[in-house]
Design a protein around this motif. Structure first.
Motif, short mmCIF file in Angstrom:
data_model
loop_
_atom_site.label_atom_id
_atom_site.label_comp_id
_atom_site.label_asym_id
_atom_site.label_seq_id
_atom_site.Cartn_x
_atom_site.Cartn_y
_atom_site.Cartn_z
N HIS A 1 28.37 51.36 30.67
CA HIS A 1 29.44 51.56 31.50
C HIS A 1 28.95 50.23 32.46
CE1 HIS A 1 30.00 55.45 30.12
NE2 HIS A 1 30.92 55.37 31.00
N PHE B 1 31.45 47.11 33.11
CA PHE B 1 31.76 46.73 34.43
C PHE B 1 31.37 45.20 34.78
CE2 PHE B 1 30.74 46.63 38.90
CZ PHE B 1 32.02 46.72 39.62
N SER C 1 33.83 42.84 33.01
CA SER C 1 34.98 42.88 33.54
C SER C 1 35.24 41.90 34.78
CB SER C 1 35.74 44.56 33.81
OG SER C 1 34.85 44.95 34.59
N ILE C 2 33.90 42.04 35.67
CA ILE C 2 33.93 41.31 36.73
C ILE C 2 33.95 40.14 36.30
CG2 ILE C 2 32.64 41.05 38.82
CD1 ILE C 2 34.01 43.49 39.20
N THR D 1 37.14 38.41 35.18
CA THR D 1 38.14 38.40 36.25
C THR D 1 37.84 36.94 36.94
OG1 THR D 1 38.08 40.86 36.49
CG2 THR D 1 39.12 39.35 38.40
N PHE E 1 39.92 33.86 37.40
CA PHE E 1 40.60 33.54 38.81
C PHE E 1 40.00 32.08 39.42
CE2 PHE E 1 39.95 33.47 43.77
CZ PHE E 1 41.25 33.89 43.83
N ALA F 1 42.60 38.18 29.33
CA ALA F 1 43.05 39.56 29.89
C ALA F 1 42.87 40.49 28.74
CB ALA F 1 44.58 39.05 30.15
N GLN G 1 39.48 41.79 28.47
CA GLN G 1 39.55 42.86 29.72
C GLN G 1 39.88 44.16 29.13
OE1 GLN G 1 38.37 42.89 32.73
NE2 GLN G 1 39.11 41.11 33.93
N GLN H 1 37.94 47.56 28.58
CA GLN H 1 38.53 48.95 29.19
C GLN H 1 38.25 50.11 28.22
OE1 GLN H 1 39.01 50.09 32.43
NE2 GLN H 1 38.45 47.85 33.07
N PHE I 1 35.02 52.22 28.49
CA PHE I 1 35.26 53.09 29.32
C PHE I 1 36.27 54.40 28.67
CE2 PHE I 1 34.92 49.69 32.82
CZ PHE I 1 33.82 49.88 33.10
N ALA J 1 42.63 35.54 48.05
CA ALA J 1 41.71 36.70 48.33
C ALA J 1 42.20 38.09 48.11
CB ALA J 1 40.98 36.27 49.65
N PHE K 1 44.80 39.31 46.43
CA PHE K 1 45.09 40.03 45.17
C PHE K 1 43.72 40.07 44.51
CE2 PHE K 1 46.65 35.69 43.97
CZ PHE K 1 45.92 35.55 42.74
N LEU K 2 42.71 39.25 44.74
CA LEU K 2 41.57 39.12 43.96
C LEU K 2 40.60 40.45 44.42
CD1 LEU K 2 39.51 37.87 42.11
CD2 LEU K 2 38.23 36.82 44.18
N THR L 1 42.09 43.52 42.71
CA THR L 1 41.77 43.67 41.45
C THR L 1 40.12 44.06 41.31
OG1 THR L 1 42.75 41.64 40.96
CG2 THR L 1 41.26 42.33 39.29
N LEU L 2 39.21 43.62 42.24
CA LEU L 2 37.97 44.11 42.14
C LEU L 2 37.69 45.51 42.66
CD1 LEU L 2 36.31 40.89 43.71
CD2 LEU L 2 36.39 41.83 41.40
N LEU M 1 38.96 47.54 39.56
CA LEU M 1 37.92 47.51 38.50
C LEU M 1 36.75 48.36 38.66
CD1 LEU M 1 37.64 43.54 37.58
CD2 LEU M 1 38.85 45.57 36.04
N THR M 2 36.14 48.23 39.94
CA THR M 2 35.21 49.04 40.32
C THR M 2 35.63 50.52 40.29
OG1 THR M 2 34.69 47.36 42.06
CG2 THR M 2 33.29 49.29 42.18
N SER N 1 37.62 52.01 38.27
CA SER N 1 37.39 52.29 36.86
C SER N 1 36.07 52.56 36.31
CB SER N 1 38.02 50.97 35.91
OG SER N 1 38.30 51.43 34.65
N PHE N 2 35.22 51.67 36.82
CA PHE N 2 33.71 51.87 36.53
C PHE N 2 33.04 53.03 37.23
CE2 PHE N 2 29.22 50.93 38.43
CZ PHE N 2 28.40 50.88 37.22
N ASP O 1 44.03 50.63 34.81
CA ASP O 1 43.20 49.32 34.93
C ASP O 1 43.75 48.17 33.97
OD1 ASP O 1 41.34 49.27 37.04
OD2 ASP O 1 39.93 48.31 35.36
N VAL P 1 45.11 44.65 35.11
CA VAL P 1 44.69 43.31 34.38
C VAL P 1 45.83 42.60 33.97
CG1 VAL P 1 43.30 42.35 32.50
CG2 VAL P 1 42.51 44.29 33.94
N PHE Q 1 47.73 41.18 37.05
CA PHE Q 1 46.75 40.06 37.75
C PHE Q 1 47.10 39.01 37.03
CE2 PHE Q 1 42.49 38.19 37.36
CZ PHE Q 1 42.24 37.85 38.69
#
Ligand code: HEA
Ligand code: HEA
Ligand code: CUA
Ligand SMILES: [Cu+2]
Lengths: 103, 217, 655, 299
Positions: free
Chosen positions: A15, A19, A22-23, A26, A30, A51, A54, A58, A62, B80, B82-83, B86-87, B90-91, B93-94, B201, B205, B208
Motif C-alpha cells: 500500500h 501510494f 501515485s503521488i 501525479t 503536474f 494516467a 496511475q 490503483q 489497492f 494548486a 486542483f492539485l 488530487t492529493l 489519492l491519500t 485511497s491510500f 480515484d 485521475v 485530473f
C-alpha cells in the motif's frame, strides 16, 4: 499461487509503495504540464501514459486485482469496459471532427 | 498470515469456500460474499461506461466556450487548487487501502480509524471541489454560460456526486461495523465500499489528466 | 415556479382530442374496475403479499410477461391508429401533432416497454432453472429492477393523460427536443421514464451476469451451458456496456432542459450531434440486446422440436460473443448521412456488415439442427420456423443499409421502417412468442391450447408480409418516415392501403392470442409431467410450475443436454431428491421496499417532469432512504426447514 | 398432403400480393430505381450488387428451410434419416463462416471505393455550380452564391454540370434528399457539409426533408428542376431581374415556423448563410470554417 500483496503482514508495504507511486506520477504530470516541459503532443502523450499507470497502481496495489479468486471473469469484463471507454471517447472525437475532404 | 475465519465469523450466511490461493479472505469467505463482490465489479463496469460517455461528451465540446472563460483561463488561475484535490483523494485511497489491510489482519479498531480518516479526506476533497465551483461561478463561469462549462460541471460534478455517495455509504458501513462488529457480512460490505472508493480515484485521475492538465496545457 | 404552475395547470390534463378523451375514460374505468374487483374479492392482501413484495424470479417473470403483453397491445393500438391515418392520402383521422405523439410513443413503448420486459420475462422465467439455481444472484435487486421498469413504464404512459406525450420520435434528437422547439412536458416524460427504467435494466444486467457466472450447478461448465443462457449472458454484457451511455445521453438532455445547460442546444456551443452519437452507441447495441435472447430461444426451440442436439454448439457460442463485441462497434450506421467523412463511414459500414457473419453462422446452424432431425410443428416451433425467412430478409436489407453509399438512398425512408420491423417483429416478437409458448407450461403449470394459437400465427405472419413488404417499395419510391400524411399524386396510395390491411391482419392475430390465453385459462389443461415437449435442459426436470426454491437438491450436471441425456439413459429418477439429501434451504425474504423504491422514483420522475424540483428531490431522498434501509437490514434471508421442503416435494409426488 | 396444400396456398397468396405490389409501383415512381444522374446511378449500381450478392445466400437459406421442414417432419412413416447426435462438422462450419466473409469482403471493398468517390465531385474537371441549402421550420431555402439569387422550396440546376450543395439548418436538423439525383445528407445547425449531385437528364425531381423536424415536417417538399445550361441561365436572369429582394427582415420572417409555397428572390443579405452557420455554433467546427472560406473565395 502466492498472494503478491499480503506477503508481509507486519507492514502494509504494497500500500505504501502504491501510494508513493501515485503521488510521484501525479507530481510528474503536474509539473511537466505547468513547467511546459515538452511540446504539446509529446506532453499530452506523457500525461496520458502517466494516467494509465496511475490506474494500474490503483487496480494492483489497492484493488488487489492480482489476487482475486480465479477464474477472474470480473477482470476480463472490467478490461473490456476500459477498452470500450477508450473506443467511445476516441471515436467520438474522430466522428465529431468531421474530417470531410474539402474540394 | 490472515486471520482465522472462525474468530470473526460467529455465524456465516452460506457454505464456506476454500480458495486455491491459500487462506480465504474474510469478505470472500462465503459464497454469497464472493457473488456480491463479483456483482459489484459488474456495477463498476457499467460505471466505467457512464464516465466514458461523460468524457466523450466533454472532449467533443470542451473548446466550445461561447466567448466565455476557457479551460486554460479557468483552471490556470489556481493550479494548486486542483492539485490539492488530487492529493486529498489519492491519500484517501491510500487510507482506505490501509483500512482494508487492517481488516485482513482482523483489527477492527484500526479498521474503523482508517475508515474515519478516509471519510474525512473525502470531505476535504468535497470541500475543495465546492470551493472551486463557487469560485468559478463567482467569475461568471456558470453551467449555463457555455457548452464547455455544461460539460465541465456535469463531468466533474458527477464524480463529486459519486464521492458524496461514497462518504454517506462509508459512514453507514462504519456505523454497522461499530454496531455489529467485524464479520463476514460487514467485511464484505466494507470491502465493496472500498472498491468503490478506489474506483473513484481512477476516475479522478482521468479527470485530473483530461480536464485539468490538458486544460492548462 | 408560481407562474409555471399556473401555466402547467392549464395544460395539465390533456383535453380536446376525442381519441385521447376516450382513452382517458377507458383508463379510469379499468382502474376503477381493478380496484373494485380487488376489494370485492378481498384480494388486496394477497396482491401485496404474493406479488408486490415478491422477490421470487418466477413471479417476477410473470409480472414482466403481463406488462409486456399489455404494452404490446398499447403499442399495437398506436400502430393501428397510424396505419389507419396512412391508409389513404390526406386523411384527417389524426392531427399532425397527435400523429407525432403516436409514432413516438409507439416506437418507445415497443422497444423499451414491450421488448425489454418481454426478454426479462424470459430471463427470469428460465435462467435460474436452466442452470440449476434456486434464484438469481440478487433476488432483492431483481425486484427493484422490475419495479423501476414498472414505474418507468407507468410514468411514460401517464403522459398520454396528463401533460401531453413526447412527440419527437423514439430517437428524440435535439435540438428539436430542446426547450426552444419543444417546450411542453412530453419530452421530460420521455427522458425521465427511460432513465428510471434504464437503471432497472442495468441492475438486471448485473444480476444475470452474476447469476450465470456464480450460480451454476456444480458440473455445468460454461461450455455445458444451454444456449439460451449463453445468449442471456451476451445480452447482459451488452446491457452493462451501453445502457449507461443511454442514461448519460438522457441525463444531459434533461440537464439542458431543466437547468438551461448547453450540451445539445444550437446556441452557446452546444453540439446536438453528440446526442445522436451517444444515443446510437446505445441504440444499435440495443437491437442486439433485444434479438440475442430471441436467438437463444430459437436455439432451444429448434433443438427440442427437431429432437436433435444443437448443431455447432461451439460456433453458436462464438457467434453470440462475436455479436456482443462487434455489435458495440457499428453505431454510426444510423447517421452515415451526417457526413462525418468517408473514412468514418467506410469503417462503420464494414464493422456493421461484419455482424452478418456470426449471425449467418447461427442461421445455418439452426438449419443443420433440423436437418436429419424429427420436426414437430408445435406452436413454438412454428414461430421459430417463420422467423428464419423473415430474419434472413431483414438481415439482408440490413446489410444493404449498412453500405453508406446506398444508405444515402434508404435512410429515414419507409425502406428503413420495413427493415427494422422485419428485424424487430420477425426476430424479436416471433422469438418472444416462441419462448412464451414454449415456457408457458413451465411458468403457469398449464398448456396453451393450439387451436386459436394457430389462427393467431397465420394472421400475424401473413399480416406481417402484407403490412411491411409494400413499405420497402414505398421507401424506394421516396416516402419518408414520420409523415402524418402524403399527397394523392405520389402513387403511394395503393401500397399504403395494402400495408394498412396487413396491419389490421396483425391486429386480428394479436386478438387471437388474447382469445387463446383466455380460452386456455377457462379450459385449463394442467401440465402434470413437468416436461410437456420432451425438453432437453434442466428446467424440464422440475414440476410445472416449480416450487419456489426450484431445486430441493441442487443437481449435478455432466452433459450439455443434461435432462435429455438422462432420459435417453433412463435415469430421470436421478433428478428426484432423496429425502436424506434435503437440507434447510436458504431463501431471501419478501420485501415491500423495492416497490416503495420504485414509487419514490416515480414521484421524483413526476416532479422533475413538471419542473417541481422539491417534489423531485423528495422522491430521490426516498430512494436513498430505501437504500439505507436495505443496507441496515441484517436479516434479509430466512431458512426453509428441510422438513417443509420434504413435505412440499412429497406433495408434488417427487419423493 | 393436407399440410403441403396449405403451404401452397400461402405461397400463391404471397406471390399474388408480390405481383400486385410490383405492378402497382413499376413505373417511374420508384425513384431510387430511376436515376437521373451519375450519383444516383452509382448508388443504384451498388444496390444491384448487394441485392445479387445477398440473394446468393438468402434464397438458398429459404429453399433449404422449406426442404428440410418437409423432409424431416415428425410423422409416422417418414423414412428420412434421423441422427439425433449429428451435431458437428468442421467442413460445413468452415463453409458458412467463409461464405459471408467473402460476401462482406466484396461489399466492403466496393463500399470503400464508392464512399470516397461520392465525397468528390462526379466530374472534377467541370466547374461546379454551388448552391447553399438551408432547412428552416418548415421550408427549404436555396442560395446561389455565384448568381446572388435565392429561392424557397424549389431549386433549378443545369444539366451535365456537378452541383455542390452546401447544407446547413437554421432550426432542428433535417436532411436533403432528391431520390432521382442521389442520396441524402443531413442539414445541421451550426455546420456546413457538402453534398455532390448532378443531373444528366432534364426534368423535375421530387425532393423532401429526410429527418423529422416537428408538425410541419410533412409539408417540407421541394422540387429540383434540371434544365440545359442555357435555359438555366435564362432562368437565373429572369429571377435576378424580375423577383423581389430578400431583405434582412424578410429573412427573419422566413425563419419563423410555418409552411410556404415556392418563392424567388433576386438578392439576399450578404453573407447570411455563413453568418447563420457561425451563429449556430459553426465557429467551433474546424471543417466549417474551411468550407466557408472556400465558398467565400468563389463568391
Ligand atoms: C432486432 C432488431 C434489429 C436487428 C437484429 C438488426 C440487424 C441489423 N441491422 Fe438494423 N435496425 C433496427 C433493428 C434491427 N436491426 C432498427 C430498429 C433500426 C432503425 C432505428 C430507427 O432509425 O428508428 C435499424 C436500422 C439499421 C440501419 C440504419 C439505417 C439508417 O438509418 O439509414 C442499418 C445500417 O446499417 C442497419 C443494419 C443492420 C444490420 C447489418 C443488421 C445485421 O445484424 C443483420 C445480420 C443478419 C443477417 C445478414 C441475416 C442472416 C445471415 C445470413 C443468412 C448469412 C449471410 C448473409 C450475408 C452475408 C448478407 N439497421
Ligand atoms: C418491437 C418493436 C415494434 C413493433 C412490434 C412494431 C409493430 C408495428 N409497427 Fe412499428 N415502429 C417501431 C417498433 C415496432 N413496431 C419503432 C421503433 C418505430 C419508429 C418510431 C419513430 O419513428 O420514432 C416504429 C414506427 C412505425 C411506423 C412508422 C411511422 C412513421 O414513421 O410515420 C409504422 C407505420 O406503418 C409502424 C407500424 C407498425 C405496425 C403495423 C405494427 C404491428 O406489428 C402491430 C401489430 C398490432 C398489435 C400487436 C396490437 C393489436 C391491436 C389490437 C388487437 C387492437 C385491435 C385494433 C385493430 C385491429 C384496429 N411502426
Ligand atoms: Cu488489503 Cu488493501
Ligand atoms: Cu443499428
Amino acid at each position: 499461487m502466492t498472494p503478491r500483496v499480503h506477503a508481509n503482514p507486519a507492514f502494509p508495504w504494497s500500500h505504501v509503495i502504491g501510494f508513493a507511486l501515485s503521488i510521484v506520477f501525479t507530481l510528474i504530470a503536474f509539473f511537466a504540464v505547468t513547467g511546459h516541459a515538452l511540446a504539446h503532443r509529446p506532453l499530452l502523450a506523457v500525461i496520458l501514459v502517466l494516467a494509465a499507470l496511475q490506474i494500474l497502481v490503483q487496480l494492483i496495489f489497492f484493488m488487489h486485482v492480482g489476487q482475486d479468486q480465479k477464474p477472474r471473469y470480473h477482470l476480463w469484463l472490467f478490461g473490456v469496459a476500459m477498452f470500450f471507454f477508450v473506443v467511445f471517447v476516441v471515436s467520438s472525437i474522430w466522428i465529431m471532427t468531421f474530417n470531410t475532404p474539402m474540394s | 498470515m490472515a486471520v482465522m475465519m472462525e474468530e470473526v465469523l460467529p455465524k456465516q450466511a452460506g457454505p464456506s469456500r476454500t480458495g486455491d490461493n491459500g487462506p480465504v479472505r474474510l469478505e470472500l469467505s462465503t459464497a454469497d460474499g464472493a457473488t456480491k463482490i463479483f456483482g459489484f465489479w459488474m456495477f463498476l463496469v457499467s460505471d466505467v461506461l457512464l464516465f466514458a460517455s461523460l468524457f466523450a461528451t466533454y472532449v467533443v465540446i470542451y473548446t466550445h466556450t461561447a466567448d466565455g472563460p476557457t479551460a486554460a483561463h479557468l483552471f490556470g488561475h489556481d493550479t494548486a487548487g486542483f492539485l490539492a484535490e488530487t492529493l486529498a483523494l489519492l491519500t484517501s485511497s491510500f487510507t482506505c487501502g490501509l483500512a482494508t489491510w487492517e481488516m485482513h489482519q482482523g483489527r477492527a479498531g484500526r479498521l474503523k480509524m482508517w475508515m474515519g480518516i478516509t471519510i474525512l479526506l473525502g470531505l476535504v476533497f468535497l470541500g475543495l471541489e465546492i470551493t472551486e465551483f463557487r469560485d468559478f461561478v463567482g467569475q461568471g463561469a456558470t453551467m449555463q454560460a457555455s457548452a464547455f462549462l455544461s460539460g465541465f460541471y456535469t463531468l466533474v460534478g458527477t464524480h463529486g456526486a459519486h464521492v458524496t455517495m461514497g462518504v454517506l455509504w462509508m459512514s453507514l458501513i462504519l456505523y454497522q461495523l461499530a454496531r455489529f462488529g467485524l464479520n463476514a457480512v460487514t467485511a464484505r460490505k466494507f470491502f465493496i465500499v472500498g472498491l468503490y472508493w478506489h474506483f473513484l480515484d481512477i476516475v479522478w485521475v482521468l479527470i485530473f489528466t483530461v480536464v485539468y492538465l490538458t486544460g492548462v496545457m | 415556479m408560481g407562474d409555471g404552475l399556473a401555466n402547467t395547470a392549464g395544460h395539465f390534463f390533456v383535453t380536446g382530442d376525442p381519441l385521447i378523451i376516450g382513452s382517458d375514460v377507458a383508463i379510469v374505468l379499468v382502474s376503477l374496475g381493478i380496484v373494485f374487483v380487488l376489494t370485492y374479492f378481498k384480494k388486496w392482501k394477497w396482491l401485496w403479499r404474493e406479488w408486490l413484495t415478491t422477490v421470487d424470479h418466477k413471479k417476477i417473470a410473470i409480472m414482466y410477461l403481463l406488462a409486456a403483453i399489455l404494452m404490446l397491445f398499447r403499442g399495437g393500438v398506436d400502430a393501428e391508429l397510424m396505419r389507419t391515418q396512412l391508409a389513404l392520402p390526406n386523411m384527417k383521422f389524426l392531427s399532425p401533432e397527435h400523429y407525432d405523439q403516436i409514432f413516438t410513443t409507439h416506437g418507445t413503448i415497443m422497444i423499451l416497454f414491450m421488448a425489454m420486459p418481454f426478454i426479462f420475462a424470459m430471463f427470469n422465467a428460465v435462467v435460474p432453472l436452466q442452470i440449476g439455481a434456486r434464484d438469481v444472484a440478487f433476488p432483492y435487486l431483481n425486484a427493484i429492477s422490475f419495479w423501476l421498469f414498472f414505474f418507468g413504464a407507468l410514468l411514460f404512459n401517464l403522459s398520454f393523460v396528463i401533460g401531453g406525450s413526447p412527440d419527437a420520435g423514439w430517437t428524440s434528437y435535439p435540438p428539436l427536443t430542446e426547450l426552444q422547439f419543444d417546450p411542453g412536458v412530453g419530452e421530460n416524460y420521455y427522458l425521465l421514464a427511460l432513465s428510471i427504467s434504464g437503471i432497472g435494466t442495468i441492475a438486471t444486467g448485473v444480476n444475470f451476469i452474476a447469476t450465470i457466472i456464480k450460480m451454476r450447478a456444480p458440473g455445468m461448465t460454461l461450455m455445458k451451458m444451454p444456449l439460451f443462457t449463453w445468449a442471456v449472458l451476451g445480452t447482459c454484457i451488452i446491457i452493462l456496456f451501453v445502457f449507461p451511455v443511454l442514461s448519460v445521453a438522457l441525463a444531459l438532455l434533461l440537464i439542458d432542459r431543466l437547468f438551461g445547460a448547453h450540451f445539445f442546444t444550437m446556441m452557446y456551443g452546444g453540439n446536438p450531434m453528440q446526442f445522436i452519437n451517444l444515443f446510437w452507441i446505445w441504440g444499435h447495441p440495443e437491437v442486439y440486446i433485444a434479438v440475442l435472447p430471441a436467438f437463444g430461444i430459437y436455439s432451444e426451440v429448434v433443438s427440442t422440436f427437431s429432437q436433435k442436439k444443437i448443431f455447432g454448439y461451439k460456433s453458436m457460442v462464438a457467434s453470440i460473443m462475436a455479436i456482443t463485441i462487434i455489435g458495440n462497434l457499428t453505431w454510426v450506421h444510423h447517421f452515415f448521412t451526417m457526413g462525418a467523412g468517408p473514412a468514418v463511414n467506410t469503417f462503420f459500414s464494414i464493422s456493421t456488415m461484419a455482424v452478418a457473419i456470426p449471425t449467418g453462422v447461427k442461421v445455418f446452424n439452426w438449419l443443420m439442427t433440423m436437418y436429419r432431425g424429427r420436426i414437430t410443428l408445435s406452436l413454438p416451433m412454428m414461430w421459430a420456423l417463420a422467423f428464419i425467412p423473415n430474419f434472413a430478409l431483414a438481415g439482408a436489407t440490413g446489410v444493404w443499409l449498412a453500405e453508406a453509399p446506398t444508405d444515402y438512398q434508404y435512410h429515414n425512408s419507409y425502406f428503413l421502417v420495413a427493415h427494422f420491423h422485419q428485424a424487430l417483429i420477425g426476430g424479436v416478437v416471433y422469438g418472444m412468442l416462441a419462448g412464451m409458448y414454449y415456457w408457458w407450461p413451465k411458468m403457469f403449470g398449464f398448456k396453451l391450447k393450439e387451436k386459436y394459437g394457430k389462427w393467431a400465427f397465420w394472421f400475424f405472419n401473413v399480416g406481417f408480409y402484407v403490412c411491411f413488404m409494400p413499405q420497402y417499395i414505398l421507401g424506394l419510391m421516396g416516402m419518408q418516415r414520420r409523415m402524418y400524411t402524403y399527397p394523392a399524386d405520389m402513387h403511394w396510395t395503393g401500397l399504403n392501403f395494402v400495408s394498412t390491411i396487413g396491419a389490421y391482419l396483425m391486429g386480428i392475430g394479436f386478438l387471437f392470442i388474447a382469445v387463446q390465453i383466455i380460452h386456455s385459462l377457462l379450459h385449463m389443461e394442467k401440465d402434470l409431467t413437468g416436461d410437456p415437449w420432451g425438453g432437453r435442459t434442466l428446467e424440464w426436470a422440475l414440476p410445472s410450475p416449480p416450487p419456489h426454491y426450484n431445486f430441493a437438491v441442487i443437481p449435478h450436471v455432466t452433459a450439455r443436454d443434461e435432462w435429455w441425456e438422462r432420459k435417453r439413459r433412463g435415469e430421470q429418477d436421478a433428478f428426484l431428491p432423496r429425502p436424506e439429501a434435503i437440507h434447510d434451504i436458504h431463501m431471501p425474504k419478501n420485501s415491500g421496499v423495492p416497490f416503495l423504491m420504485g414509487l419514490c422514483f416515480f414521484i421524483a420522475g413526476f416532479g422533475f417532469t413538471f419542473g417541481w424540483m422539491v417534489v423531485g428531490a423528495l422522491g430521490l431522498l426516498g430512494v436513498l432512504a430505501c437504500l439505507a434501509h436495505r443496507s441496515l437490514d441484517q436479516h434479509p434471508d430466512h431458512d426453509i426447514p428441510a422438513e417443509e421442503v420434504r413435505r412440499t416435494e412429497a406433495a408434488l409426488g417427487r419423493l | 398432403m393436407h399440410r403441403s396444400s396449405r403451404w401452397k396456398s400461402i405461397t400463391a397468396l404471397m406471390a399474388g400480393v408480390g405481383a400486385a405490389l410490383l405492378t402497382a409501383g413499376c413505373g417511374e415512381e420508384i425513384r431510387v430505381f430511376q436515376p437521373a444522374g451519375p450519383v444516383a446511378r452509382s448508388e443504384l449500381q451498388l444496390i444491384w450488387l448487394q441485392m445479387g450478392l445477398t440473394a446468393v445466400v438468402i434464397i438458398p437459406v429459404i429453399l433449404l428451410l422449406a426442404w428440410i421442414v418437409i423432409r424431416y417432419r415428425n410423422k409416422p412413416g417418414n423414412r428420412a434419416v434421423y441422427q439425433p447426435d449429428f451435431a458437428e462438422s468442421r467442413t460445413l462450419e468452415f463453409i458458412w463462416w467463409a461464405i459471408p466473409i467473402v460476401i462482406v469482403g466484396i461489399l466492403g471493398g466496393v463500399t470503400l471505393h464508392k464512399t470516397y468517390a461520392l465525397a468528390q465531385s462526379p466530374q472534377p474537371d467541370k466547374t461546379p455550380l454551388k448552391i447553399e441549402v438551408m432547412s428552416l421550420n418548415w421550408k427549404w431555402l436555396f442560395f446561389y452564391p455565384d448568381q446572388k439569387i435565392a429561392t424557397v422550396n424549389y431549386a433549378e440546376i443545369p444539366t451535365d454540370r456537378p452541383v455542390q450543395f452546401v447544407l446547413t439548418a437554421n432550426g432542428p436538423m433535417n436532411a436533403f434528399w432528391v431520390p432521382n439525383l442521389g442520396g441524402m445528407q443531413y442539414t445541421m445547425p451550426g455546420m456546413a457539409t457538402s453534398l455532390w449531385l448532378q443531373a444528366d437528364q432534364a426534368g423535375e425531381y421530387y425532393g423532401h426533408g429526410g429527418n423529422f423536424t416537428g408538425p410541419g415536417f410533412t409539408q417540407m417538399q421541394f422540387r429540383v428542376v434540371a434544365k440545359p445550361e442555357s435555359d438555366f441561365e435564362a432562368w437565373v436572369r429572369q429571377v435576378a431581374n424580375g423577383a423581389p429582394d430578400m431583405s434582412r427582415g424578410e429573412y427573419d420572417k422566413l425563419v419563423q415556423p410555418g409552411t410556404l409555397g415556392e418563392l424567388s428572390f433576386s438578392s439576399y443579405p450578404d453573407g447570411i448563410f455563413e453568418q447563420t452557420v457561425m451563429d449556430e455554433g459553426g465557429k467551433y467546427m474546424e471543417h466549417d470554417r474551411k468550407m466557408l472560406e472556400n465558398m467565400m473565395s468563389h463568391s
